[in-house]
Each structure stands twice: as structure tokens, then as C-alpha cells.
Design a protein around this motif. Sequence first.
Motif, short mmCIF file in Angstrom:
data_model
loop_
_atom_site.label_atom_id
_atom_site.label_comp_id
_atom_site.label_asym_id
_atom_site.label_seq_id
_atom_site.Cartn_x
_atom_site.Cartn_y
_atom_site.Cartn_z
N LYS A 8 14.66 -12.34 25.55
CA LYS A 8 13.71 -12.88 24.56
C LYS A 8 12.36 -12.18 24.60
CE LYS A 8 14.98 -17.56 23.22
NZ LYS A 8 14.73 -19.00 23.35
N TYR A 9 11.90 -11.83 25.80
CA TYR A 9 10.59 -11.16 25.93
C TYR A 9 10.76 -9.84 26.68
CZ TYR A 9 9.41 -15.76 24.37
OH TYR A 9 9.39 -16.92 23.65
N GLY A 10 11.75 -9.07 26.27
CA GLY A 10 11.97 -7.74 26.84
C GLY A 10 12.31 -7.74 28.32
N GLY A 11 13.00 -8.78 28.78
CA GLY A 11 13.40 -8.82 30.20
C GLY A 11 12.26 -9.23 31.12
N LYS A 12 11.21 -9.83 30.54
CA LYS A 12 10.07 -10.28 31.37
C LYS A 12 9.93 -11.80 31.33
CE LYS A 12 7.62 -5.95 30.63
NZ LYS A 12 7.34 -5.42 31.97
N CYS A 13 9.22 -12.32 32.33
CA CYS A 13 8.96 -13.76 32.42
C CYS A 13 8.11 -14.18 31.22
CB CYS A 13 8.24 -14.08 33.72
SG CYS A 13 7.65 -15.79 33.84
N CYS A 66 4.27 -15.27 33.04
CA CYS A 66 3.39 -14.30 33.71
C CYS A 66 3.70 -12.86 33.30
CB CYS A 66 3.48 -14.46 35.22
SG CYS A 66 5.04 -13.90 35.94
N GLY A 67 4.86 -12.62 32.72
CA GLY A 67 5.18 -11.27 32.25
C GLY A 67 5.73 -10.34 33.31
N CYS A 68 6.06 -10.85 34.50
CA CYS A 68 6.64 -9.97 35.52
C CYS A 68 8.07 -9.60 35.10
CB CYS A 68 6.65 -10.65 36.90
SG CYS A 68 7.87 -11.97 37.09
N ASN A 69 8.58 -8.51 35.66
CA ASN A 69 9.96 -8.13 35.37
C ASN A 69 10.89 -9.15 36.02
OD1 ASN A 69 9.49 -5.73 33.88
ND2 ASN A 69 9.02 -4.69 35.81
N LEU A 70 11.83 -9.67 35.25
CA LEU A 70 12.74 -10.68 35.79
C LEU A 70 13.68 -10.06 36.81
CD1 LEU A 70 13.63 -12.46 32.44
CD2 LEU A 70 12.19 -13.38 34.27
N GLN A 71 13.85 -10.76 37.93
CA GLN A 71 14.80 -10.35 38.95
C GLN A 71 16.10 -11.12 38.72
OE1 GLN A 71 13.71 -7.84 41.15
NE2 GLN A 71 11.98 -7.92 39.73
N VAL A 94 13.51 -20.38 27.59
CA VAL A 94 12.83 -19.09 27.77
C VAL A 94 13.08 -18.60 29.19
CG1 VAL A 94 11.04 -19.55 26.03
CG2 VAL A 94 10.63 -20.17 28.42
N PRO A 95 13.03 -17.27 29.38
CA PRO A 95 13.24 -16.75 30.73
C PRO A 95 11.97 -16.91 31.56
CG PRO A 95 12.79 -14.95 29.22
CD PRO A 95 12.81 -16.20 28.40
#
Length: 137
Positions: A14-19, A22-27, A72-73
Motif C-alpha cells: 500500500k505504501y511502497g513496502g514501508k510502514c 514511520c515509513g521504515c522498510n517493512l521487515q 495498513v502495513p
Amino acid sequence: MKPTKPQREQIRLKYGGKCAYCGCNLQKNWHADHKEPIRRSQRWVASCINDRSKIYEDYMEHPERDCIENLVPACPSCNTNKHQMTVEQFRSSIAQYVQSLNRYSVQYRMASKFGLVEETGIEVKFYFESYEQGRKN
Ligand SMILES: [Zn+2]
């Protein structure tokens, strides 16, 4: 709802693979968060006369929010800290962290005195807000 594998992938992207927050890269251990909380709780349904025990059932305050559009992720720390808060409650909660650090953390106050940290006073903006803004422009 428990999203299927393809739905989970849709949520993750949904947000380019980010949280979303906070916008960190999702693990690998990212969570699917209800942006507007469903608020899981328990309610009393009956009491046993003999042993005076009570019977509760699980329920959702807002079952209409349990849908893929509202998922949302989120990274584990954002999801855990947001818990059952609305987006605005989460924003206020984060905004108060600096005040709490100044009040309760000796280490923070010392780090601040020695210029190691700087308070910006900026408003808390979530990643999904700038992401959605960027897509409109
Ligand atoms: Zn996060």
C-alpha cells in the motif's frame, strides 16, 4: 478478518513496502494494522449461580472497520505503540513523548544539555500522509 496471502501482499505494498506510520522498510515480521481501530474487547454474557464465575465473550466495537480498505502495513513498534488508538490519538501520543522524556529521563535531559539531541517542535506527520500527498501531485 484474517487476510489471505494475496491480500496481505496487497496491504504490504500500500505504501511502497514501508510502514504506514514511520515509513521504515517493512521487515518479515510486519503487522497488518487496523488504521481506524476495531477495538477488541470482552463483554459479560452470563454468570454461573453455583460457582459465581462469569462468562465473557470476545467482541469488536467496530466490526465494520474490519476490512481490507482499513488495513495498513505497520512495523511492530508502530503497531504495538498505536494499539487501539485512532490515528489522531496516536499522533497526540507521539507528540507528548518529548515532554515525557524531559520530565522523566535524566539521560535525555543530559543528552539535550550537551547538544546531542535537538527538539524540532515539528508536527507528527505519518508516512501514509506524505505518500498519499505525493501521489496526488
Ligand atoms: Zn513504523
